[in-house]
Design an enzyme around this catalytic site. Structure first.
Site, PDB file in Angstrom:
ATOM      1  N   SER A  62       0.612  -1.460  -0.072  1.00  0.00           N
ATOM      2  CA  SER A  62       0.122   0.072  -0.046  1.00  0.00           C
ATOM      3  C   SER A  62       1.091   0.903   0.007  1.00  0.00           C
ATOM      4  O   SER A  62       1.594   1.401  -0.526  1.00  0.00           O
ATOM      5  CB  SER A  62      -0.791   0.142   1.446  1.00  0.00           C
ATOM      6  N   ASP A 118      -8.646  -5.790  -5.752  1.00  0.00           N
ATOM      7  CA  ASP A 118      -7.396  -4.863  -5.045  1.00  0.00           C
ATOM      8  C   ASP A 118      -8.354  -3.471  -5.408  1.00  0.00           C
ATOM      9  O   ASP A 118      -7.729  -3.032  -6.568  1.00  0.00           O
ATOM     10  CB  ASP A 118      -6.085  -5.068  -4.731  1.00  0.00           C
ATOM     11  N   HIS A 170      -7.268  -6.318  -0.772  1.00  0.00           N
ATOM     12  CA  HIS A 170      -6.589  -5.394  -0.748  1.00  0.00           C
ATOM     13  C   HIS A 170      -5.438  -6.239   0.774  1.00  0.00           C
ATOM     14  O   HIS A 170      -4.656  -5.443   0.512  1.00  0.00           O
ATOM     15  CB  HIS A 170      -6.652  -4.469  -0.332  1.00  0.00           C
TER      16      HIS A 170
END
Length: 185
Positions: A62, A118, A170
């Site tokens: 991320s 994601d 994610h």
């Protein structure tokens, strides 16, 4: 909270990495986070990597993946005798196409893993002038597709319709649910 503030600073700024061409811009928030860490990274590596020749594996998820992209480019240039490999998970788009092309030239040993639907790799949007660095590996279940070197392969995660974007994907990588329990996406 600081990570969310960095994520929301979506305007682009000229990247300040050595050798970056004019017009290579990156996400302002990601760039600020990287710059806040750059001196510490270099100091630690100078200690553990005397002579500036070593093997490095850089990874992140991320926001950490976006910072890892900038760190990998910086280290590939600053430690020219070293082997720098980058592996990211759920990486957002970090900069524009000029940055992505420059990055591919200075950091060819990179893998950007994207799990199925994601949502984060679709942010910030391409329509805002952002472009992914290569090379995507698209995970769907236990299968992996090595995508083309464009960073935006229409046959990989870029093919996912907006309606299917997923926060859960994610937080799940390599079939490990909640692989990143502290990530608030």
């Amino acid at each position: 909270l600081e990570n969310w503030i960095a994520n929301l600073q979506i305007f682009q700024t000229q990247v300040t990495l050595p050798g970056a061409p004019a017009g290579a811009t990156v996400h302002d928030g990601f760039h600020k986070v990287f710059l806040s860490m750059q001196a510490n990274i270099t100091a630690e590596l100078d200690y553990f990597c005397p002579g500036r020749t070593c093997q490095m594996q850089i990874t992140g998820h991320s926001l950490g993946a976006a910072v890892a992209v900038m760190a990998a480019a910086d280290l590939a240039i600053s430690y020219p005798g070293s082997s720098v490999q980058l592996h990211t998970y759920g990486c957002p788009r970090c900069g524009n196409d000029v940055f992505a092309k420059w990055f591919a030239g200075v950091q060819p040993a990179s893998t950007r893993l994207v799990n199925s639907d994601d949502i984060v790799p679709h942010l910030p949007p391409k329509d805002m002038g952002y472009h992914h660095v290569p090379r995507e590996v698209w995970e769907h279940g236990a299968n992996y597709t090595v995508c083309d070197g464009s960073g935006e392969d229409p046959a990989c995660s870029y093919s996912v319709p907006v309606i299917d974007y997923s926060v859960e994907d994610h937080l799940t990588y390599m079939q490990t649910k909640d692989a990143y329990p502290n990530c608030l996406a």
